[in-house]
Scaffold this motif. Structure first.
Motif, PDB file in Angstrom:
ATOM      1  N   SER A  91     115.691 104.975  26.684  1.00 41.62           N
ATOM      2  CA  SER A  91     116.556 104.734  25.690  1.00 41.62           C
ATOM      3  C   SER A  91     116.048 104.854  24.446  1.00 41.62           C
ATOM      4  N   TRP A  92     116.823 105.214  23.239  1.00 41.57           N
ATOM      5  CA  TRP A  92     116.393 105.106  22.146  1.00 41.57           C
ATOM      6  C   TRP A  92     117.654 104.684  21.157  1.00 41.57           C
ATOM      7  N   GLN A  93     117.520 103.871  19.963  1.00 46.07           N
ATOM      8  CA  GLN A  93     118.448 103.662  19.111  1.00 46.07           C
ATOM      9  C   GLN A  93     118.313 104.129  17.750  1.00 46.07           C
ATOM     10  N   ASP A  94     119.208 104.794  17.169  1.00 48.61           N
ATOM     11  CA  ASP A  94     118.978 105.209  15.767  1.00 48.61           C
ATOM     12  C   ASP A  94     119.112 104.376  14.644  1.00 48.61           C
ATOM     13  N   VAL A  95     118.784 104.642  13.413  1.00 49.65           N
ATOM     14  CA  VAL A  95     119.030 103.494  12.416  1.00 49.65           C
ATOM     15  C   VAL A  95     120.395 103.049  12.160  1.00 49.65           C
ATOM     16  N   ARG A  96     121.320 103.886  12.573  1.00 51.18           N
ATOM     17  CA  ARG A  96     122.733 103.319  12.373  1.00 51.18           C
ATOM     18  C   ARG A  96     122.981 102.547  13.567  1.00 51.18           C
ATOM     19  N   TYR A 142     115.045 113.480  21.629  1.00 53.64           N
ATOM     20  CA  TYR A 142     113.918 112.574  21.096  1.00 53.64           C
ATOM     21  C   TYR A 142     114.257 111.738  20.102  1.00 53.64           C
ATOM     22  N   PRO A 143     113.714 110.686  19.898  1.00 46.30           N
ATOM     23  CA  PRO A 143     113.966 109.910  18.716  1.00 46.30           C
ATOM     24  C   PRO A 143     113.717 110.527  17.479  1.00 46.30           C
ATOM     25  N   THR A 144     114.584 110.268  16.712  1.00 48.71           N
ATOM     26  CA  THR A 144     114.620 111.086  15.403  1.00 48.71           C
ATOM     27  C   THR A 144     113.574 110.503  14.315  1.00 48.71           C
ATOM     28  N   CYS A 145     112.948 109.428  14.450  1.00 51.39           N
ATOM     29  CA  CYS A 145     112.172 108.772  13.505  1.00 51.39           C
ATOM     30  C   CYS A 145     110.494 109.276  14.272  1.00 51.39           C
ATOM     31  N   LEU A 166     109.193  99.086  19.037  1.00 50.76           N
ATOM     32  CA  LEU A 166     109.036  99.609  20.601  1.00 50.76           C
ATOM     33  C   LEU A 166     109.213  98.438  21.505  1.00 50.76           C
ATOM     34  N   GLN A 167     109.834  98.648  22.449  1.00 53.29           N
ATOM     35  CA  GLN A 167     109.723  97.716  23.660  1.00 53.29           C
ATOM     36  C   GLN A 167     108.918  98.427  24.737  1.00 53.29           C
ATOM     37  N   ILE A 169     103.886 101.860  28.720  1.00 57.25           N
ATOM     38  CA  ILE A 169     105.124 102.782  28.705  1.00 57.25           C
ATOM     39  C   ILE A 169     106.017 102.124  28.103  1.00 57.25           C
ATOM     40  N   ALA A 170     106.516 103.349  27.027  1.00 58.29           N
ATOM     41  CA  ALA A 170     107.644 102.743  26.019  1.00 58.29           C
ATOM     42  C   ALA A 170     109.171 102.947  26.862  1.00 58.29           C
ATOM     43  N   VAL A 171     109.966 101.687  27.082  1.00 62.16           N
ATOM     44  CA  VAL A 171     111.026 101.834  27.694  1.00 62.16           C
ATOM     45  C   VAL A 171     112.429 101.898  26.637  1.00 62.16           C
TER      46      VAL A 171
END
Length: 62
Positions: A5-10, A19-22, A40-41, A54-56
């Motif tokens: 998963s990924w989390q955006d700036v908002r 794909y992560p925008t950053c 990153l975790q 591995i980035a989770v």
């Protein structure tokens, strides 16, 4: 990069194939060189040969 998963700036969580925008780069580039702040975790796994990292989860901070 493999991310569950990924989390955006908002703060919106993305559990899809986007794909992560950053980390998005220019066309034909493997990763962004824009020096965005990212949290990153990561899991570190020893397989006996080469260690794996591995980035989770990716959190875009800006």
């Amino acid at each position: 990069m493999i991310a569950e998963s990924w989390q955006d700036v908002r703060g919106t969580l993305h559990h899809d194939s986007t794909y992560p925008t950053c980390l998005v780069a220019e066309e034909n580039e493997p990763a962004s060189g824009d020096r965005h702040r990212v949290e990153l975790q990561v899991l570190h796994r020893d397989t006996g040969a080469q260690p794996q990292h591995i980035a989770v989860h990716v959190h875009c901070l800006d």
